[in-house]
Scaffold this motif. Structure first.
Motif, PDB file in Angstrom:
ATOM      1  N   LEU A  84      -5.110   1.415   9.913  1.00 42.73           N
ATOM      2  CA  LEU A  84      -3.676   1.563   9.656  1.00 42.73           C
ATOM      3  C   LEU A  84      -2.908   1.667  10.971  1.00 42.73           C
ATOM      4  CD1 LEU A  84      -2.186   1.741   6.975  1.00 42.73           C
ATOM      5  CD2 LEU A  84      -2.186   4.224   7.197  1.00 42.73           C
TER       6      LEU A  84
ATOM      7  N   PRO B  34      -0.994  -0.477   4.433  1.00 42.86           N
ATOM      8  CA  PRO B  34      -0.352  -1.051   5.622  1.00 42.86           C
ATOM      9  C   PRO B  34       1.127  -1.390   5.375  1.00 42.86           C
ATOM     10  CG  PRO B  34      -2.521  -1.999   5.339  1.00 42.86           C
ATOM     11  CD  PRO B  34      -2.259  -1.170   4.113  1.00 42.86           C
TER      12      PRO B  34
ATOM     13  N   THR C 162      -7.293   1.984   2.272  1.00 43.98           N
ATOM     14  CA  THR C 162      -7.335   1.466   3.642  1.00 43.98           C
ATOM     15  C   THR C 162      -7.964   2.562   4.497  1.00 43.98           C
ATOM     16  OG1 THR C 162      -5.283   0.222   3.282  1.00 43.98           O
ATOM     17  CG2 THR C 162      -5.896   0.625   5.568  1.00 43.98           C
TER      18      THR C 162
END
Ligand code: FMN
Length: 395
Positions: free
Chosen positions: A140, A114, A135
């Motif tokens: 995201l 991120p 992630t």
């Protein structure tokens, strides 16, 4: 020569003490500075995981040394304003730059992908999330996110991944093709690096001087391959051997072309021949890449492939290049030789390790400033002014 005693009124303007800049991100003027700051922040085994290449690291060194062959032939007295803006896959980008996919990013800094996506969005360049990311694609946020795909033995699972990327608004699919087996990363073997890192005696000693990194690791969500290993139970050895498909072929590229439907980038092309095959299979772009020297050792330096590949298929697809891009001048050179954009891997990871999202932003800003300055000095006001009249590789 006559001398005199210095007077206070002459000395005073010279003595303007400034507090030294302690923030390593603000202090960084080059990516080399960010790299040095990164090395101080993370355990040696983590830095080596980022920095290292395969086998004898010959490709890794060649990637960089190819840029030393670049010679600019500047045009002077050009005047006018410089713009680094361009388009990549038909979308506007602030500079000819894409952040490359890198696996296990939250190991380098707890804020991970991120933070990288945030900095890329702010800077107006695309960022590619890796299949091996920490992630999940759905988690995201960013304006121009690409998804990097490894094809799995289970084609149903591969299709699911593609659907998830589409559902989450990813604008391009990047198929990495230089990884039929994992490369032989000797540094990781010697350091005993495991993913996730384990608290053995060696790692503890290694990490003892980096308590902040350990604190973040132990007090934030556990590291895992967020895209496909929801509960973190997968043994890392299973990933290379059981899940990746060693039998991916050009037929799969055509299959992906149909299944995905959107812009398709083939990453890891290392010859004119394969660039042509990618064009025939319907790819929209290729990345000339040897995975940053982390897979096959002794492959060609991607920069040296740019002009031959541009001559072969430059009118049929976009050509990107990565491996060893460390300055804005490198970007100017690659574009001048025929690349539409450069990808960077380690450079933004240096920024991330040094200072999270601010560090990534600084890495991109440094490259942008250097690119702009090089364009002014070379006499190129726009990205399309960078051409083989102004850039060549010395023999
Ligand atoms: C730590 C690290 C992890 C990487 N992980 C991936 C990955 O998951 N998928 C992929 O296609 N490439 C991966 N790469 C390769 C990068 O996408 C890119 O090709 C390479 O870093 C470019 O070279 P550079 O680091 O000299 O800029 C990785 C590179 C690094 C340094």
């Amino acid at each position: 020569m006559s001398r005199r005693v210095p007077r206070w009124r002459d000395l005073r303007p010279l003595l303007q003490p400034r507090a030294p800049e302690l923030d390593p991100v603000k202090r960084a003027h080059t990516l080399r500075d960010l790299r040095a700051a990164a090395a101080k922040r993370v355990p040696r085994s983590v830095f080596d995981y980022v920095e290292g290449g395969a086998d004898d690291e010959i490709s890794l060194r060649r990637n960089r040394s190819a840029f030393e062959r670049v010679e600019f032939s500047p045009r002077v007295l050009v005047g006018g304003e410089v713009s680094t803006g361009t388009t990549i896959l038909g979308r506007p980008a602030a500079l000819p730059l894409v952040l490359a996919p890198t696996g296990y990013t939250r190991m380098m800094h707890h804020l991970g992908e991120p933070a990288v996506a945030g900095a890329a969005t702010q800077a107006g360049v695309p960022y590619t999330l890796s299949t091996m990311g920490t992630t999940a694609p759905e988690d995201l946020k960013g304006t121009d996110l690409w998804f990097q795909l490894y094809v799995w033995r289970d084609r149903g699972f591969t299709t699911d991944l593609i659907e998830r990327a589409r559902g989450a608004g990813y604008t391009a699919l990047v198929l990495t093709v230089d990884t039929p087996v994992p490369g032989n990363r000797v540094r990781d073997v010697r350091n005993g690096l495991t993913l996730p890192p384990r608290l053995g005696i060696k790692t503890l000693l290694d990490g003892a001087s980096k308590p902040r990194w350990w604190w973040h690791l132990l007090t934030t969500e556990p590291l895992r391959f967020a895209t496909f290993d929801g509960d973190g139970s997968l043994a890392p050895s299973d990933i290379g051997t059981k899940m990746f498909d060693r039998n991916v072929t050009w037929a799969d590229v055509s299959w992906l072309r149909e299944t995905w439907g959107g812009p398709l980038v083939v990453k890891g092309i290392q010859s004119r021949h394969d660039a042509k095959r990618a064009a025939e299979a319907g790819a929209d772009a290729v990345v000339l890449s040897n995975h940053g020297g982390r897979q096959l050792d002794r492959g060609p330096a991607p920069l040296e492939l740019v002009a031959p590949v541009a001559d072969e298929v430059g009118d049929r697809l976009e050509i990107y290049v990565d491996g060893g891009v460390r300055t804005g001048g490198d970007i100017a050179a690659a574009v001048g030789l025929g690349a539409k954009a450069c990808l960077i891997g380690r450079p933004y990871l240096y920024g991330l390790m040094a200072g999270g999202e601010r560090g990534v932003a600084r890495a991109i800003a440094i490259l942008r400033e250097e690119l702009e300055r090089t364009m002014r000095l070379v006499g190129a006001n726009s990205i399309t002014d960078l051409d083989r009249e102004k850039v060549r590789l010395r023999a």
